[in-house]
Design an enzyme around this catalytic site. Structure first.
Site, PDB file in Angstrom:
ATOM      1  N   GLU A  26       1.042  -0.903  -0.271  1.00  0.00           N
ATOM      2  CA  GLU A  26       0.064  -0.375  -0.107  1.00  0.00           C
ATOM      3  C   GLU A  26       0.678   2.177  -0.131  1.00  0.00           C
ATOM      4  OE1 GLU A  26      -2.999  -0.235   3.459  1.00  0.00           O
ATOM      5  OE2 GLU A  26      -3.409   1.684   2.665  1.00  0.00           O
ATOM      6  N   ASN A 171     -12.472  -1.002  -0.854  1.00  0.00           N
ATOM      7  CA  ASN A 171     -11.431  -1.777   0.611  1.00  0.00           C
ATOM      8  C   ASN A 171     -12.354  -1.357   1.899  1.00  0.00           C
ATOM      9  OD1 ASN A 171      -9.229  -2.661   1.677  1.00  0.00           O
ATOM     10  ND2 ASN A 171      -8.959  -0.634   2.768  1.00  0.00           N
ATOM     11  N   GLU A 172     -12.284  -2.666   2.362  1.00  0.00           N
ATOM     12  CA  GLU A 172     -12.805  -2.433   3.799  1.00  0.00           C
ATOM     13  C   GLU A 172     -14.284  -1.532   3.867  1.00  0.00           C
ATOM     14  OE1 GLU A 172      -9.861  -2.287   6.601  1.00  0.00           O
ATOM     15  OE2 GLU A 172      -9.407  -3.916   6.151  1.00  0.00           O
ATOM     16  N   TYR A 243      -6.120  -9.546  10.713  1.00  0.00           N
ATOM     17  CA  TYR A 243      -4.647  -9.337  11.403  1.00  0.00           C
ATOM     18  C   TYR A 243      -4.938 -10.028  12.758  1.00  0.00           C
ATOM     19  CZ  TYR A 243      -3.646  -6.353   7.510  1.00  0.00           C
ATOM     20  OH  TYR A 243      -4.314  -5.816   6.072  1.00  0.00           O
ATOM     21  N   GLU A 291      -5.785  -9.298   2.733  1.00  0.00           N
ATOM     22  CA  GLU A 291      -5.378  -9.055   4.031  1.00  0.00           C
ATOM     23  C   GLU A 291      -4.859 -10.123   4.680  1.00  0.00           C
ATOM     24  OE1 GLU A 291      -5.671  -4.770   5.160  1.00  0.00           O
ATOM     25  OE2 GLU A 291      -6.311  -4.003   3.408  1.00  0.00           O
TER      26      GLU A 291
HETATM   27  O1  AHR Z   1      -2.727  -2.840   6.444  1.00  0.00           O
HETATM   28  C1  AHR Z   1      -2.335  -1.969   7.016  1.00  0.00           C
HETATM   29  C2  AHR Z   1      -4.349  -1.962   6.553  1.00  0.00           C
HETATM   30  O2  AHR Z   1      -5.523  -2.446   7.463  1.00  0.00           O
HETATM   31  C3  AHR Z   1      -4.897  -1.705   5.186  1.00  0.00           C
HETATM   32  O3  AHR Z   1      -4.810  -0.283   4.895  1.00  0.00           O
HETATM   33  C4  AHR Z   1      -6.121  -1.735   5.916  1.00  0.00           C
HETATM   34  O4  AHR Z   1      -7.212  -2.320   4.542  1.00  0.00           O
HETATM   35  C5  AHR Z   1      -6.896  -2.346   6.687  1.00  0.00           C
HETATM   36  O5  AHR Z   1      -7.622  -2.372   7.610  1.00  0.00           O
END
Ligand code: AHR
Length: 503
Positions: A26, A171-172, A243, A291
């Site tokens: 990114e 995105n998201e 994550y 992601e």
């Molecule tokens: O990868 C970091 C961020 O995490 C990205 O910009 C976003 O899509 C996610 O929340």
């Protein structure tokens, strides 16, 4: 502990889509600027790309890369990044409160991706913009020539277009933090219209619609149902993000998040099936887990910093340093993707360089590989072919996020020419060896070709610019072929790649 593992030559899960080992980068922090690109660095090539970083990238054999964001894309004006560099505007990046110089744009990034031998997967801005700009971008990027946007590209670079096949529809978009955040039906309709236009332009294009930003969102998994009901027939993938971290310092619970992720995938797979049935649709939608990574060591500190800083350019941001525990976690997660490869066709480690990344590049200094680089690389180079069903009879444990987590995590892949069987193994047990007995039914002539191991480190050990190879895989021992089966002992808290030649 005793661990019985069984595979059978005829029992496979799926052909693995190689894009399971893709990545994401990114425009944020030092991912692009002073990450892959640092003019004036001793390792910079004529275009300013760092050759040391490129070498580590190429060694990963990454099939595809998602670009240019992430949160960044939701207010991105792609036209700012084309044409003569001196004319490109500096813009405020609202997502990360930074300045974007636009010195790298789609054409430069395409050059870098070509050098790295990676296919591009592009995201369009469906936050602050919409269908009109998305279709212009598509025409600029892919159309050979003879139209306004494609001729503009031809005036910038001498080519017939990039032929980009994979397109992320925003995105998201479920995230209230996103510029242009939308509710599910609103987004689903916009995604549908955009996907329709893209497929009208080229029916071979693959579209990826946004699923939830993670499985803790209040709207999950309703979001997926509502969005898919709007656009099912025009999309090929739904994206998942997640994550991970171990803030509670509970190693077994951390490793249990692999099982939790399996549940996440299963839930979305079920939602896809539900919508497909409800719509009487013929097409299949797969999962694009675009992601994933560990992100917690400095996450809160970072959040405090960037929320109030004064619009820096290419600031240090999300530069997590990974430890050995993270490498074991990542190895297990990749195993889960292999086991779920019937539904998950694409997955992207987020991100690739500096920002929550397996590769770090010091500004004006060396590049180095993090602990997680190694299991990612092994999965990418040896995890191609057919995922086999693996039955594991081993003690399990319950933890906060999941029950019945097996202490031994095993995935098996038979390579394309069916000559090698690779086992990826993580012993999650904190103290006990696993006395392993792999039975390989239907395979003959087994010979252990390679055994790579990561073991014996403290869970908190890390690599760094001063000790880049402190944690690396070494030749493993203690496992061998006996009577046609693999047997031996695997140390607690360790990762192994066992490659067995078969007839
Ligand atoms: O990868 C970091 C961020 O995490 C990205 O910009 C976003 O899509 C996610 O929340």
């Amino acid at each position: 502990m005793k661990a019985r593992i069984a595979v059978h030559r005829d029992f496979k899960i799926s052909d693995i889509d190689e894009r399971l080992y893709s990545a994401f980068i990114e425009h944020m922090g030092r991912a692009i600027y002073s990450g892959i690109y640092e003019p004036g660095h001793p390792e910079a090539d004529a275009q300013g790309f760092r050759k040391d970083v490129l070498k580590f990238v190429k060694d990963l054999k990454i099939p595809a890369i998602r670009y240019p964001g992430g949160n960044f894309v939701s207010a991105y004006r792609w036209e700012d990044s084309i044409g003569p560099r001196e004319n490109r505007p500096v813009r405020l990046d609202l997502a990360w409160r930074s300045k974007e110089s636009n010195q790298i744009g789609i054409n430069e990034f395409a050059d870098w991706a070509k050098q790295a031998d990676i296919e591009m997967m592009l995201a369009v801005n469906l936050g602050s913009r919409g269908l009109e700009d998305a279709r212009n971008f598509l025409e600029y990027v892919n159309f050979p020539g003879g139209t306004a946007w494609s001729d503009l590209r031809r005036s910038h670079v001498d080519n017939d277009g990039y032929g980009v096949k994979m397109w992320c529809l925003g995105n998201e978009m479920d995230g209230p933090w996103q510029i242009g955040h939308k509710v599910a039906t609103e987004y689903g309709r916009l995604a549908n219209e955009t996907a329709k236009a893209f497929k009208g332009f080229d029916s071979t294009i693959e579209t990826i619609v946004c699923g939830s930003s993670n499985d803790e969102m209040a709207t999950y998994p309703e979001w997926e149902r509502e969005v898919l009901e709007e656009c099912y027939e025009n999309v090929d993938y739904i994206s998942l993000h997640k994550y991970f971290g171990n803030s509670s310092k509970d190693t077994l619970n951390y490793f249990g998040k692999v099982v939790e992720t399996g549940r996440y995938i299963q839930t979305i797979a079920g939602t896809i099936d539900y919508v497909k049935a409800k719509k009487r649709a013929k097409n299949d939608v797969h999962i694009c887990f675009d992601e994933w990574n560990v992100w917690y060591h400095i996450r809160e500190d970072d959040r405090r910093r960037w929320k109030s800083w004064d619009w820096p350019e290419a600031p240090e941001l999300l530069e997590e340093t990974y430890n050995f525990e993270d490498a074991l976690f990542v190895a297990g997660l990749l195993n889960e993707f292999i086991r779920r490869s019937d539904r998950v066709r694409i997955a992207c480690i987020a991100q690739l360089v500096n920002v929550i990344a397996p590769i770090r590049a010091e500004r004006n200094g060396p590049a180095w590989r993090q602990t997680i680089y190694h299991p990612y690389r092994f999965a990418s180079i040896y995890g191609r072919g057919e995922a086999l069903n693996v039955a594991v009879d081993v003690p399990t444990y319950d933890c906060h996020v999941a029950n019945d987590v097996p202490y031994l995590d095993v995935a098996a892949v038979r390579n394309r020419d069916e000559s090698i069987l690779t086992f990826f193994v993580v012993n999650r047990h904190l103290t006990e060896n696993a006395e392993v007995d792999f039975s390989m039914t239907g395979f003959t002539g087994a010979v252990l070709l390679e055994h790579h191991a990561m073991e014996g480190y403290d869970l908190n050990d890390t690599n760094g610019p001063d000790r880049p190879d402190h944690i690396i895989p070494k030749g493993g021992s203690g496992v061998g072929v006996e009577d046609g089966n693999l047997k031996g002992s695997i140390a607690p808290l360790s990762y192994h790649v066992l490659r067995v030649k078969i007839d």
